[in-house]
Design a protein around this motif. Structure first.
Motif, PDB file in Angstrom:
ATOM      1  N   UNK A  23      -9.243   2.554   2.654  1.00  0.00           N
ATOM      2  CA  UNK A  23      -8.415   1.399   3.010  1.00  0.00           C
ATOM      3  C   UNK A  23      -7.797   0.772   1.764  1.00  0.00           C
ATOM      4  N   UNK A  24      -8.574   0.703   0.691  1.00  0.00           N
ATOM      5  CA  UNK A  24      -8.060   0.142  -0.558  1.00  0.00           C
ATOM      6  C   UNK A  24      -6.930   0.999  -1.115  1.00  0.00           C
ATOM      7  N   UNK A  25      -7.046   2.326  -0.971  1.00  0.00           N
ATOM      8  CA  UNK A  25      -5.977   3.215  -1.436  1.00  0.00           C
ATOM      9  C   UNK A  25      -4.711   2.984  -0.615  1.00  0.00           C
ATOM     10  N   UNK A  26      -4.862   2.866   0.725  1.00  0.00           N
ATOM     11  CA  UNK A  26      -3.701   2.608   1.581  1.00  0.00           C
ATOM     12  C   UNK A  26      -3.043   1.286   1.206  1.00  0.00           C
ATOM     13  N   UNK A  27      -3.877   0.263   0.964  1.00  0.00           N
ATOM     14  CA  UNK A  27      -3.331  -1.049   0.616  1.00  0.00           C
ATOM     15  C   UNK A  27      -2.574  -1.005  -0.710  1.00  0.00           C
ATOM     16  N   UNK A  28      -3.107  -0.261  -1.679  1.00  0.00           N
ATOM     17  CA  UNK A  28      -2.490  -0.217  -3.006  1.00  0.00           C
ATOM     18  C   UNK A  28      -1.095   0.386  -2.964  1.00  0.00           C
ATOM     19  N   UNK A  29      -0.841   1.282  -2.013  1.00  0.00           N
ATOM     20  CA  UNK A  29       0.481   1.902  -1.924  1.00  0.00           C
ATOM     21  C   UNK A  29       1.556   0.890  -1.544  1.00  0.00           C
ATOM     22  N   UNK A  30       1.150  -0.232  -0.931  1.00  0.00           N
ATOM     23  CA  UNK A  30       2.123  -1.252  -0.539  1.00  0.00           C
ATOM     24  C   UNK A  30       1.960  -2.533  -1.348  1.00  0.00           C
ATOM     25  N   UNK A  31       1.273  -2.431  -2.472  1.00  0.00           N
ATOM     26  CA  UNK A  31       1.112  -3.597  -3.310  1.00  0.00           C
ATOM     27  C   UNK A  31       0.189  -4.649  -2.733  1.00  0.00           C
ATOM     28  N   UNK A  32      -0.688  -4.244  -1.824  1.00  0.00           N
ATOM     29  CA  UNK A  32      -1.646  -5.170  -1.219  1.00  0.00           C
ATOM     30  C   UNK A  32      -3.042  -4.862  -1.735  1.00  0.00           C
ATOM     31  N   UNK A  33      -3.982  -5.727  -1.400  1.00  0.00           N
ATOM     32  CA  UNK A  33      -5.332  -5.540  -1.905  1.00  0.00           C
ATOM     33  C   UNK A  33      -6.353  -5.780  -0.803  1.00  0.00           C
ATOM     34  N   UNK A  61      -6.975  -7.401   5.529  1.00  0.00           N
ATOM     35  CA  UNK A  61      -5.807  -6.570   5.227  1.00  0.00           C
ATOM     36  C   UNK A  61      -4.957  -6.430   6.477  1.00  0.00           C
ATOM     37  N   UNK A  62      -3.680  -6.740   6.361  1.00  0.00           N
ATOM     38  CA  UNK A  62      -2.703  -6.533   7.433  1.00  0.00           C
ATOM     39  C   UNK A  62      -1.510  -5.814   6.818  1.00  0.00           C
ATOM     40  N   UNK A  63      -1.150  -4.673   7.377  1.00  0.00           N
ATOM     41  CA  UNK A  63      -0.077  -3.905   6.761  1.00  0.00           C
ATOM     42  C   UNK A  63       0.567  -2.964   7.770  1.00  0.00           C
ATOM     43  N   UNK A  64       1.770  -2.553   7.420  1.00  0.00           N
ATOM     44  CA  UNK A  64       2.521  -1.577   8.204  1.00  0.00           C
ATOM     45  C   UNK A  64       2.169  -0.184   7.717  1.00  0.00           C
ATOM     46  N   UNK A  65       1.984   0.740   8.649  1.00  0.00           N
ATOM     47  CA  UNK A  65       1.706   2.125   8.296  1.00  0.00           C
ATOM     48  C   UNK A  65       3.001   2.933   8.275  1.00  0.00           C
ATOM     49  N   UNK A  66       2.997   4.116   7.659  1.00  0.00           N
ATOM     50  CA  UNK A  66       4.237   4.882   7.527  1.00  0.00           C
ATOM     51  C   UNK A  66       4.930   5.182   8.846  1.00  0.00           C
ATOM     52  N   UNK A  67       4.177   5.309   9.956  1.00  0.00           N
ATOM     53  CA  UNK A  67       4.807   5.621  11.237  1.00  0.00           C
ATOM     54  C   UNK A  67       5.227   4.379  11.998  1.00  0.00           C
ATOM     55  N   UNK A  68       5.080   3.191  11.389  1.00  0.00           N
ATOM     56  CA  UNK A  68       5.464   1.960  12.056  1.00  0.00           C
ATOM     57  C   UNK A  68       4.328   1.251  12.760  1.00  0.00           C
ATOM     58  N   UNK A  69       3.146   1.857  12.819  1.00  0.00           N
ATOM     59  CA  UNK A  69       1.991   1.207  13.430  1.00  0.00           C
ATOM     60  C   UNK A  69       1.534   0.049  12.553  1.00  0.00           C
ATOM     61  N   UNK A  70       0.700  -0.826  13.125  1.00  0.00           N
ATOM     62  CA  UNK A  70       0.194  -1.974  12.372  1.00  0.00           C
ATOM     63  C   UNK A  70      -1.312  -1.860  12.227  1.00  0.00           C
ATOM     64  N   UNK A  71      -1.781  -1.981  10.993  1.00  0.00           N
ATOM     65  CA  UNK A  71      -3.207  -1.885  10.701  1.00  0.00           C
ATOM     66  C   UNK A  71      -3.749  -3.258  10.329  1.00  0.00           C
ATOM     67  N   UNK A  72      -4.890  -3.605  10.922  1.00  0.00           N
ATOM     68  CA  UNK A  72      -5.617  -4.818  10.555  1.00  0.00           C
ATOM     69  C   UNK A  72      -7.046  -4.413  10.222  1.00  0.00           C
ATOM     70  N   UNK A  73      -7.531  -4.872   9.070  1.00  0.00           N
ATOM     71  CA  UNK A  73      -8.883  -4.508   8.637  1.00  0.00           C
ATOM     72  C   UNK A  73      -9.598  -5.734   8.094  1.00  0.00           C
ATOM     73  N   UNK A  74     -10.921  -5.746   8.305  1.00  0.00           N
ATOM     74  CA  UNK A  74     -11.765  -6.830   7.797  1.00  0.00           C
ATOM     75  C   UNK A  74     -13.016  -6.214   7.202  1.00  0.00           C
ATOM     76  N   UNK A  75     -13.371  -6.656   6.003  1.00  0.00           N
ATOM     77  CA  UNK A  75     -14.626  -6.240   5.382  1.00  0.00           C
ATOM     78  C   UNK A  75     -15.353  -7.499   4.903  1.00  0.00           C
ATOM     79  N   UNK A  76     -16.587  -7.326   4.487  1.00  0.00           N
ATOM     80  CA  UNK A  76     -17.396  -8.387   3.850  1.00  0.00           C
ATOM     81  C   UNK A  76     -17.846  -9.462   4.832  1.00  0.00           C
TER      82      UNK A  76
END
Length: 463
Positions: free
Chosen positions: A147-157, A165-180
């Protein structure tokens, strides 16, 4: 199930050697995939090539890395099969430019992916069925690293300091992730499979009636400010996309989103669309007390109003976005749209008031009610219904069951509402109630012709 990789031992004199055998159907070694991905990313970062050619170069570098690895295996006594090498090469490419082990789950019949740790994966299919998916990492720590690698590609952390983490994926899908803040990493991928659906197709899917479609067509052309509401997965974004498709191609307008989700700039028919996305700040704090580099939606809307735009569309309203959304609706020429989680048109008003109060302490309920009454013209409610069939399957239907006109300030200073279309009786889809909308002549000039109603179906007047 794929066959496992097999370890083979052989002797030469007194020494015992062990090598791995990689047959055509052997499980991929994901640790090896990550190692070779690092090699490819490093070489890719040092190559001076245009962005448009990076994927092609990345595929060549993945092929080169696999060739080097296979040569080293042959030297050590192992003989990886060509089929295994091809699968390894594709996995590396997906790990660099796609979603790694998640990539194979993004099939056309998968609507949502819900992940509870590395090995508990649920797939929700387009027909409503839920089924378990394969593990997507060996450990939760490995999942977080991906997840951290995916986030880094879009300048997110993503870290314990920034656990969401909330971000757009290459196919247009939306990813939401929670850790900690959860026992195990939580990830949800929501996919938008009807990105090109126009309003005629939604009529064909019985999401709305032809009469409602014709009314909404005129409402968009007449620059009505529209709020589309409903629950999660009800089809709000799909409906907004179809309404945006009715905007004349010669118009210059904009979308302003916290994370790209509408993707209207990628579709044909919007040559003058400007797509804005808010930007997270870095770890450094500036003199103004804000994260360095942060760009908020409020700032984007202010910038957009200076760029000769005919209308501004704010994406999903979940919190502070409510203020720039209402700004866009009142400061522009009209025709703005957004989506909101709410159970009905009347609930949408109350939710907007609550969000206004949370965003700015100076926005009292009285002020918020009046602002909303002057900004919003139409509220459309989209419903999702699940039905279990006799064979135990779940059937999902999505439909518009309410189109409500906001006519201005009413009693007690609150917005006055009229239901123009409403689901009645056993029919779930909204039909005309017979109540005339405000500023009806503007709608008529845009080609709207009210559908005649039988007296029994009329409430409050006859069209």
């Amino acid at each position: 199930m794929l066959a496992a990789r097999r370890r083979r031992s052989w002797k030469r004199g007194s020494a015992v050697y062990e090598v791995m055998e990689y047959g055509p159907q052997a499980d991929l070694d994901w640790e090896l995939v990550r190692t070779l991905r690092t090699t490819v990313v490093d070489r890719l970062s040092k190559a001076a090539v245009p962005q448009a050619h990076k994927r092609e170069l990345g595929r060549n570098l993945a092929r080169q890395a696999v060739t080097e690895w296979m040569h080293a295996q042959v030297v050590s006594g192992s003989r990886p099969s060509p089929e295994y090498g091809t699968r390894l090469q594709n996995a590396i490419f997906n790990a660099v430019f796609g979603l790694g082990r998640l990539q194979d789950l993004l099939r056309d019949d998968v609507e949502n992916i819900e992940i509870h740790g590395c090995d508990v994966v649920w797939l929700r299919r387009t027909d409503g069925r839920r089924e378990r998916g394969p593990a997507i990492a060996e450990t939760d720590e490995e999942l977080i690293a991906e997840l951290q690698f995916l986030a880094s590609r879009q300048g997110r952390s993503l870290s314990t300091a920034a656990p969401r983490l909330h971000m757009e994926l290459p196919d247009g899908s939306r990813l939401a992730a929670v850790i900690a803040t959860t026992r195990r990493p939580q990830v949800v991928i929501r996919r938008h499979l009807l990105q090109n659906a126009d309003i005629t197709e939604l009529v064909g899917r019985r999401m709305l009636t032809p009469a409602a479609a014709e009314f909404l067509r005129a409402a968009v052309l007449a620059r009505r400010n529209i709020v589309v509401v409903g629950g999660q997965g009800s089809g709000k974004t799909t409906l907004v996309r179809s309404l945006a498709g009715l905007i004349p191609a010669e118009e210059r307008w904009a979308t302003a989103e916290q994370e790209y989700e509408l993707h209207l700039d990628k579709l044909n028919g919007h040559p003058h669309l400007v797509a804005f996305q808010a930007r997270q700040g870095g770890s450094e704090i500036g003199a103004d007390g804000r994260s360095a580099g942060e760009v908020t939606l409020e700032e984007i809307v202010r910038d957009a109003l200076r760029m000769n735009l005919s209308r501004i569309m704010v994406g999903e309203v979940r919190g502070p976005e409510v203020v720039p959304m209402l700004d866009a609706m009142t400061a522009g020429d009209g025709g703005s749209m957004c989506t909101l989680h709410a159970r009905s048109a009347r609930d949408a008003i109350e939710r907007l008031v609550v969000l206004c109060g949370r965003s700015q302490s100076t926005l009292t309920p009285d002020i918020s009610y009046r602002w909303i009454a002057g900004a919003v013209d139409l509220i459309i409610h989209v419903q999702m219904r699940e039905e279990r069939t006799d064979d135990g399957q779940v059937r999902i239907t999505r439909y518009v069951d309410q189109i409500t006109d906001v006519t201005g300030v009413g009693e007690n200073g609150q917005p006055a509402l009229n239901d123009l279309f409403l689901a009645q009786g056993e029919d779930t889809v909204a039909h005309p109630t017979g109540i005339m909308p405000k500023r009806v002549e503007e709608l008529r000039r845009m080609g709207w012709r009210p559908t005649p109603l039988a007296p029994s179906a009329v409430a409050g007047g006859v069209w």
